[in-house]
Design a protein around this motif. Sequence first.
Motif, short mmCIF file in Angstrom:
data_model
loop_
_atom_site.label_atom_id
_atom_site.label_comp_id
_atom_site.label_asym_id
_atom_site.label_seq_id
_atom_site.Cartn_x
_atom_site.Cartn_y
_atom_site.Cartn_z
N ALA A 187 3.51 0.17 -10.48
CA ALA A 187 3.70 1.52 -9.38
C ALA A 187 2.15 2.32 -9.70
O ALA A 187 2.03 3.11 -11.12
N PHE A 188 1.47 2.32 -8.87
CA PHE A 188 -0.04 3.35 -9.04
C PHE A 188 1.09 4.76 -8.70
O PHE A 188 0.44 5.91 -9.13
N ALA A 189 1.32 5.17 -7.52
CA ALA A 189 1.47 5.85 -6.20
C ALA A 189 2.72 7.11 -7.38
O ALA A 189 3.88 6.43 -7.51
N ASP A 190 2.85 7.84 -7.71
CA ASP A 190 3.78 8.59 -8.32
C ASP A 190 4.70 8.98 -6.90
O ASP A 190 4.56 10.45 -6.16
N ARG A 191 6.36 8.29 -7.01
CA ARG A 191 6.55 8.41 -5.19
C ARG A 191 7.75 10.15 -5.47
O ARG A 191 7.39 10.67 -4.22
N SER A 192 7.45 10.70 -6.98
CA SER A 192 7.83 12.11 -6.23
C SER A 192 7.05 12.90 -5.81
O SER A 192 6.89 13.65 -5.06
N GLU A 193 5.97 12.44 -6.14
CA GLU A 193 4.75 13.80 -5.60
C GLU A 193 4.57 12.67 -4.46
O GLU A 193 3.84 14.33 -3.80
N PHE A 194 4.66 12.25 -3.93
CA PHE A 194 4.03 11.38 -3.25
C PHE A 194 5.89 11.40 -1.47
O PHE A 194 5.25 12.77 -0.84
N ASN A 195 6.85 11.63 -2.33
CA ASN A 195 7.83 12.83 -1.60
C ASN A 195 7.81 14.30 -0.90
O ASN A 195 7.60 14.82 0.11
N ALA A 196 7.16 15.14 -2.67
CA ALA A 196 6.49 16.46 -2.02
C ALA A 196 5.14 16.79 -1.27
O ALA A 196 5.18 17.62 0.08
N LEU A 198 4.77 14.65 0.90
CA LEU A 198 5.39 14.29 3.02
C LEU A 198 6.52 15.70 3.49
O LEU A 198 6.38 15.56 4.54
N GLN A 199 6.83 16.05 2.93
CA GLN A 199 7.51 16.96 3.13
C GLN A 199 6.44 18.27 3.62
O GLN A 199 7.00 18.96 4.19
N LEU A 203 6.27 19.93 6.95
CA LEU A 203 6.48 21.05 6.96
C LEU A 203 5.64 21.87 8.48
O LEU A 203 5.72 22.34 9.26
N VAL A 204 4.22 21.46 8.53
CA VAL A 204 2.74 21.85 8.59
C VAL A 204 2.88 20.97 10.18
O VAL A 204 3.02 21.58 10.66
N LEU A 205 3.36 20.08 10.96
CA LEU A 205 3.39 18.77 11.74
C LEU A 205 4.17 19.61 12.62
O LEU A 205 4.42 20.31 13.57
N LYS A 206 5.79 20.38 12.03
CA LYS A 206 6.86 20.69 12.82
C LYS A 206 5.92 22.03 13.32
O LYS A 206 6.88 22.84 14.54
N ARG A 207 5.86 23.31 12.68
CA ARG A 207 5.00 24.51 12.57
C ARG A 207 4.29 24.24 13.75
O ARG A 207 4.00 24.81 15.10
N LEU A 208 2.89 23.19 13.59
CA LEU A 208 2.07 22.54 14.90
C LEU A 208 2.43 22.60 16.30
O LEU A 208 2.35 22.98 16.96
N ILE A 209 3.69 22.12 15.95
CA ILE A 209 4.30 20.83 17.44
C ILE A 209 5.13 22.49 17.97
O ILE A 209 5.31 23.01 19.60
N ASP A 210 5.29 22.53 16.70
CA ASP A 210 6.45 24.11 17.78
C ASP A 210 5.30 25.56 18.15
O ASP A 210 6.31 26.18 19.37
N GLU A 417 5.59 9.12 12.51
CA GLU A 417 5.48 7.94 11.90
C GLU A 417 5.79 8.82 9.71
O GLU A 417 6.69 8.28 9.24
N ILE A 418 5.79 9.71 9.54
CA ILE A 418 5.85 10.67 8.72
C ILE A 418 7.39 10.05 8.00
O ILE A 418 7.90 10.33 6.70
N THR A 419 8.11 10.14 9.12
CA THR A 419 9.97 10.86 8.73
C THR A 419 10.01 9.16 9.07
O THR A 419 11.06 8.64 7.48
N LYS A 420 9.04 7.51 9.50
CA LYS A 420 9.67 6.79 8.99
C LYS A 420 9.23 6.72 7.34
O LYS A 420 10.15 5.69 6.85
N VAL A 421 8.28 6.55 6.96
CA VAL A 421 7.51 6.85 5.64
C VAL A 421 8.24 7.42 4.85
O VAL A 421 8.96 7.12 3.32
N LYS A 422 8.99 8.81 5.12
CA LYS A 422 10.31 9.69 4.10
C LYS A 422 11.34 8.58 3.77
O LYS A 422 12.58 8.42 2.67
N PHE A 423 11.90 8.08 5.31
CA PHE A 423 13.18 7.58 4.71
C PHE A 423 12.61 5.98 4.10
O PHE A 423 13.68 5.30 3.33
#
Length: 469
Positions: A187-196, A198-199, A203-210, A417-423
């Motif tokens: 595993a090269f990608a730190d999953r906890s950092e990746f999850n942070a 994605l979150q 947040l940025v995408l939701k703010r821009l969409i709103d 797509e980001i929601t799918k990656v988070k899932f």
Amino acid sequence: MLPQDTIVALATPSGAGAIAVIRVSGTDAIAIGNGIFQSTKAKNLLQQKSHTLHLGHIVDDQKTLDQVLIALFKGPHSYTGENTVEISCHGSTYIQQQIIQLLLRKGCRMAQAGEFTLRAFLNGKLDLSQAEAVADLISSDNEASHQIAMQQMRGGFSNELAELRQELLNFASLIELELDFAEEDVAFADRSEFNALLQRIELVLKRLIDSFAVGNVIKNGIPVAIVGEPNVGKSTLLNALLNEERAIVSEIAGTTRDTIEDELVIGGIGFRFIDTAGIRATEDVIEGLGIKKTFEKIEQAQLVLLLVDGCRLSVDGLAAVKIEIEKIRNQYPLKPITIIINKQDLIPIDRISIINQALTSDNQQPTILFISAKNNVGIEHLKNTLLSFVNTGALRNNETIVTNTRHYDSLLKALDEITKVKFGLATHLSSDLMAIDIREALYHFGMITGEVTNDELLGNIFANFCIGK
């Protein structure tokens, strides 16, 4: 569009004026300009520095067409990234035509709509969202739309997305690398950092969409329907808001038989007021069509002003108003309704509190204002109330606001797509399947800034530009 062509167009509005600016861009722009220009100081444009001005005459063989000022911009340090010449001539339409025709004979071709800005994009001077902001800036007709376009053109939106896209791209690269070592289970990608990450992206995408809800109305203006029974003062109110005699006012009920629209800028925000036909039972066919159109306009409006004649507010009159409010609420439950009691100057003081109590007895507590449209009393308070319906906090704080439907659509798809990656991350989905969703998210990010484009997309965007920009 052939990028090696040298193009020419009038950069100022067509028609006569004090001066006109003719823009020439392309590899041969300076050479062609030099061939028709006689400097007052015998300068050769090919030997001059970039970003300099030169006075002289445009000459067609032995015929002098005009005295002009030529601005010289050498690529890549120009708007288009190419050699550019801007000729400021006198604003006669004849002179404009003669100079442009001369340039065409010397090897230029007429620029297509938005071709100068397209070349700026292709040459890396602007990204696609900044290029689109150029068109928004040109069409801005109030302070708010101008502010949003300027922020986007300066790259505020692009920079925010580019930073997130780069971080996502770095993680995508590590996940793709894991696929090469699948058998070793590395595993090269730190999953906890990746999850942070994605979150944070979510947040940025939701703010821009709103923000699009605010940005869209700021860009296109907020439609406000003025409705009510005949002869309550709707046209008088429109005239008072606009401070001009825009609508015909008379004592005859049903004077307005069609909708009348006009725009007003309040606090930097554009509002489009729609004076509608009075709502009542009628056998007049023409008036009936106007009333039908009134309900269509209520549906299109974002705000509804229900105007009531304060002199008619007996007990029965108040009951009728409450029924009318309920009708509009039932048909359009999400539309804010402001009740405006007109002819305040003719209402006894003790009646005002009775009217307030009667109309605010329900749970929804509508906004009620007392005005005199004829005497211009309460109009400024009404304008401030309208402005309060618009969430201008993001605008005041200089936050990024999305106004472009294409950007909004891409942001929605990227968020999906980001929601799918988070899932996938939460359910320990295999790296190869997650990589597909990450690539899709990167694709939609790239569609906004132009890192992913196609000819059809560019054609659609730049077709909306004016020629000369």
